[in-house]
Scaffold this motif. Structure first.
Motif, mmCIF file in Angstrom:
data_model
loop_
_atom_site.group_PDB
_atom_site.id
_atom_site.type_symbol
_atom_site.label_atom_id
_atom_site.label_comp_id
_atom_site.label_asym_id
_atom_site.label_seq_id
_atom_site.Cartn_x
_atom_site.Cartn_y
_atom_site.Cartn_z
ATOM 1 N N SER A 30 16.988 2.402 -6.595
ATOM 2 C CA SER A 30 15.943 1.464 -6.986
ATOM 3 C C SER A 30 16.019 1.298 -8.506
ATOM 4 N N HIS A 31 15.010 0.712 -9.113
ATOM 5 C CA HIS A 31 15.008 0.600 -10.569
ATOM 6 C C HIS A 31 14.872 1.964 -11.244
ATOM 7 N N ASP A 32 14.230 2.907 -10.554
ATOM 8 C CA ASP A 32 13.820 4.133 -11.227
ATOM 9 C C ASP A 32 14.407 5.424 -10.678
ATOM 10 N N ALA A 33 15.033 5.362 -9.504
ATOM 11 C CA ALA A 33 15.513 6.605 -8.907
ATOM 12 C C ALA A 33 16.641 6.328 -7.919
ATOM 13 N N SER A 34 17.342 7.403 -7.548
ATOM 14 C CA SER A 34 18.381 7.346 -6.525
ATOM 15 C C SER A 34 17.908 8.131 -5.311
ATOM 16 N N PHE A 35 18.372 7.720 -4.130
ATOM 17 C CA PHE A 35 17.929 8.346 -2.885
ATOM 18 C C PHE A 35 19.115 8.489 -1.944
ATOM 19 N N GLU A 36 19.234 9.647 -1.325
ATOM 20 C CA GLU A 36 20.308 9.886 -0.369
ATOM 21 C C GLU A 36 19.903 9.387 1.019
ATOM 22 N N VAL A 37 20.804 8.621 1.632
ATOM 23 C CA VAL A 37 20.611 8.136 2.996
ATOM 24 C C VAL A 37 21.745 8.692 3.850
ATOM 25 N N LYS A 38 21.404 9.240 4.994
ATOM 26 C CA LYS A 38 22.396 9.848 5.861
ATOM 27 C C LYS A 38 23.065 8.808 6.761
ATOM 28 N N LYS A 39 24.294 9.087 7.139
ATOM 29 C CA LYS A 39 25.029 8.230 8.064
ATOM 30 C C LYS A 39 24.209 8.001 9.326
ATOM 31 N N GLY A 40 24.129 6.735 9.736
ATOM 32 C CA GLY A 40 23.410 6.384 10.954
ATOM 33 C C GLY A 40 21.967 5.986 10.747
ATOM 34 N N GLU A 41 21.397 6.250 9.577
ATOM 35 C CA GLU A 41 20.012 5.857 9.325
ATOM 36 C C GLU A 41 19.919 4.337 9.179
ATOM 37 N N MET A 42 18.800 3.786 9.643
ATOM 38 C CA MET A 42 18.579 2.341 9.566
ATOM 39 C C MET A 42 17.955 1.983 8.222
ATOM 40 N N LEU A 43 18.561 1.022 7.545
ATOM 41 C CA LEU A 43 18.016 0.474 6.303
ATOM 42 C C LEU A 43 17.328 -0.848 6.613
ATOM 43 N N PHE A 44 16.176 -1.043 6.013
ATOM 44 C CA PHE A 44 15.414 -2.277 6.207
ATOM 45 C C PHE A 44 15.034 -2.840 4.843
ATOM 46 N N GLY A 45 15.294 -4.116 4.637
ATOM 47 C CA GLY A 45 14.908 -4.766 3.391
ATOM 48 C C GLY A 45 13.882 -5.849 3.635
ATOM 49 N N TYR A 46 12.802 -5.806 2.857
ATOM 50 C CA TYR A 46 11.781 -6.857 2.939
ATOM 51 C C TYR A 46 12.041 -7.835 1.798
ATOM 52 N N SER A 84 0.825 -1.205 0.000
ATOM 53 C CA SER A 84 0.000 0.000 0.000
ATOM 54 C C SER A 84 0.862 1.258 0.000
ATOM 55 N N ARG A 85 2.005 1.188 0.647
ATOM 56 C CA ARG A 85 2.895 2.346 0.692
ATOM 57 C C ARG A 85 3.657 2.514 -0.626
ATOM 58 N N ILE A 86 3.975 1.421 -1.280
ATOM 59 C CA ILE A 86 4.560 1.521 -2.621
ATOM 60 C C ILE A 86 3.592 2.234 -3.551
ATOM 61 N N ARG A 87 2.328 1.835 -3.490
ATOM 62 C CA ARG A 87 1.306 2.447 -4.357
ATOM 63 C C ARG A 87 1.099 3.915 -3.982
ATOM 64 N N ARG A 88 1.049 4.204 -2.679
ATOM 65 C CA ARG A 88 0.772 5.569 -2.229
ATOM 66 C C ARG A 88 1.878 6.532 -2.647
ATOM 67 N N HIS A 89 3.129 6.081 -2.543
ATOM 68 C CA HIS A 89 4.261 6.979 -2.801
ATOM 69 C C HIS A 89 4.897 6.767 -4.169
ATOM 70 N N ASN A 90 4.388 5.798 -4.928
ATOM 71 C CA ASN A 90 4.932 5.512 -6.254
ATOM 72 C C ASN A 90 6.445 5.307 -6.186
ATOM 73 N N SER A 91 6.863 4.551 -5.170
ATOM 74 C CA SER A 91 8.292 4.329 -4.947
ATOM 75 C C SER A 91 8.489 3.027 -4.190
ATOM 76 N N THR A 92 9.586 2.327 -4.480
ATOM 77 C CA THR A 92 9.929 1.107 -3.744
ATOM 78 C C THR A 92 11.008 1.365 -2.699
ATOM 79 N N VAL A 93 11.367 2.623 -2.484
ATOM 80 C CA VAL A 93 12.208 3.041 -1.361
ATOM 81 C C VAL A 93 11.402 4.082 -0.587
ATOM 82 N N ILE A 94 11.081 3.782 0.657
ATOM 83 C CA ILE A 94 10.183 4.653 1.417
ATOM 84 C C ILE A 94 10.643 4.755 2.869
ATOM 85 N N ARG A 95 10.125 5.738 3.561
ATOM 86 C CA ARG A 95 10.330 5.869 5.008
ATOM 87 C C ARG A 95 9.106 5.322 5.732
#
Length: 510
Positions: free
Chosen positions: A394-410, A75-86
């Motif tokens: 992702s397949h379609d865009a690049s995203f900046e992640v700051k040092k110390g942020e937690m990454l989660f992969g499903y 639902s969040r992929i659809r809402r934000h049109n992105s496969t990288v989300i907060r």
């Protein structure tokens, strides 16, 4: 949409496991693609964490009770049109001090979790919280160590060497355990007209690991008797309860949530059982612990690591993996069973027995195991923290992640990415046969790519190849003995529960 199963003749079978991911991802993500990842547009990461305290609790309730795991992300992929989300990930307040993550929900962004130059794996095995070290004798065991910590190289090297020294016992020892297990299943069928596959193979998994680490000592001949699986299950439950739901009726949802996600369970609740496990390994794994001491490990710390690896990683993984394998093979039907039986019996006959060389000549068996690990990976989550400012693609865009942020992969979304796999939600038994082997780099169940190997410098499962071998052996022994089987299963948050209804004895030997 229902996931499908495809056999050799390309007939499609509906699976009872429901998910709307494929339709959502195809309709939600951008249709354009870049020819080179370096040219992808840089975008801010969409999504929100909500208000402090309340936002994580709302997300937690949606995740467990209102939307469910797959739909929560879809639902969040659809809402934000992105496969990288907060978003926030359970357990949230009060167990986790910071539930905020950057979620990676496709096969393009997910692999950055394996780049140990860019990400840190310090205390992130269970996500945004860590169970007390009192569950492990006061030690941070290897699974919680980052690759940059000196003890990681020492302890993981110990396990890699230990497995290498015992490789010649893998086949005969596990075949012995399988023989005992199939005899028990046949006995249960004879008496009750049904057999509990999970219970039988939980015991088989524990027996194999204990005997492998303890100089072939059968746990039934120790103080453990047949209690090993129950002791480990209880120990695991109190550590991982905040990450699960019991699937109770809706009226009990918030009661459950309050009871298991307000404060962590204290380790004292499992101290007696854990000490029983520890004492059994300390007494009978003497050769293994001698090897650890020769490498410079403290014997006590080594033993706690052995208990964790045997119980959490090995037994915990296998007791989930075997039912998942049987579920998908069972759902695929008799045509696949016939094809597997033909390949297994032909090769075993030509090779003069079940050997490592014989197993390598069974491409269908290998492909079925990899496909099972792709479509329903045993560990659906991966976490890491950014060591530095970095860019996720992702397949379609690049995203900046700051040092110390937690990454989660499903992982189920990464390994069922329709932009990598054709018919991504279809169980295709021959997907990894021949040219299909090139797709193995996208099979990620082991905390690394299937085409890569575990080493002291990464976090990939040291028993990766052993797990694949044991799954192949299960199929080989199954189809040497039987032509087909009938079963029922019930899906839960802890994996499928399998009930064997019938076994058809082998009628031919190809």
């Amino acid at each position: 949409m229902l996931p499908l199963i495809r056999n050799k003749t390309h007939n499609l079978f509906l699976s009872p496991r429901t998910t709307s991911f494929l339709s959502l991802i195809l309709s939600s993500t951008m249709s354009s693609s870049s020819s080179h990842s370096d040219h992808l547009p840089l975008k801010p990461i969409p999504g929100t964490y909500g208000l402090p305290f309340f936002g994580p609790i709302i997300d937690r309730h949606n995740y467990f009770y209102h939307e469910g795991r797959d739909n929560f992300f879809a639902s969040r992929i659809r809402r934000h049109n992105s496969t990288v989300i907060r978003t926030n990930m359970p357990p949230g307040p009060f167990i986790s001090s910071d539930p905020r993550v950057v979620a990676l929900l496709d096969g393009a962004s997910f692999p950055i979790l394996f780049d140990n130059q860019k990400v840190q794996k310090l205390n992130v095995l269970d996500g945004t919280f860590m169970p007390s070290t009192k569950f492990t004798g006061g030690f941070r065991v290897c699974a919680y160590l980052d690759t940059a910590e000196p003890n990681h190289e020492l302890i993981k090297g110990f396990f890699l060497q230990a497995l290498a020294r015992r490789k010649d016992s893998f086949l005969p020892l596990f075949r012995n355990c399988l023989g005992e297990s199939f005899t028990e299943i046949e006995d249960q069928l004879s008496k009750n007209k049904k057999a509990d596959f999970n219970a039988v193979f939980s015991q088989a998994s524990f027996n194999f690991i204990f005997r492998l680490f303890c100089d072939n000592k059968d746990p039934s001949q120790t103080s453990l008797a047949s209690k090993g699986p129950k002791l480990v299950d209880t120990w695991l439950l109190f550590q991982l309860a905040p990450l699960a739901t019991l699937g109770l009726p809706k009226v009990f949802n918030y009661i459950e949530d309050f009871l298991i996600r307000t404060i962590p369970f204290p380790a004292c609740l499992t101290k007696s059982g854990y000490n029983t496990l520890y004492d059994a390994f300390k007494t009978h794994a003497t050769t293994l612990l001698d090897e650890a001491q020769k490498l410079g490990l403290d014997r006590n710390e080594a033993c706690h690591n052995v208990v964790f690896t045997a119980g959490f990683n090995a037994y915990g993984g296998l007791k989930n993996q075997f039912p998942v394998l049987l579920k998908w093979v069972g759902l695929a039907g008799e045509k696949l069973h016939e094809d597997l039986a033909r390949e297994v019996r032909r090769v075993v006959n030509a090779e003069g027995g079940v050997t490592l060389n014989a197993l390598e000549k069974m491409p269908l068996v290998k492909s079925v195991v990899y496909e099972m690990m792709r479509i329903e990976p045993a560990v659906p989550y991966q976490y890491a923290r950014a060591r530095e400012d970095l860019v996720v693609r992702s397949h379609d865009a690049s995203f900046e992640v700051k040092k110390g942020e937690m990454l989660f992969g499903y992982q189920p979304f990464a390994t069922k990415d329709p932009r990598i796999f054709e018919d991504a939600e279809v169980f295709v038994a021959r997907r990894f046969v021949g040219e299909g082997e090139k797709l193995l780099k996208h099979v990620l169940w082991s905390n690394g790519k299937e085409t890569e190997e575990a080493s002291v410098s990464n976090k990939q499962c040291p028993g990766k190849n052993l797990v694949v071998l044991l799954c192949r052996l299960l199929l080989v022994e199954l189809f040497l003995r039987y032509d087909t089987f009938e079963f029922e299963f019930k899906q839960s948050g802890f994996g499928p529960s399998i009930t064997i209804k019938s076994l058809t004895k082998a009628s031919t030997f190809f």
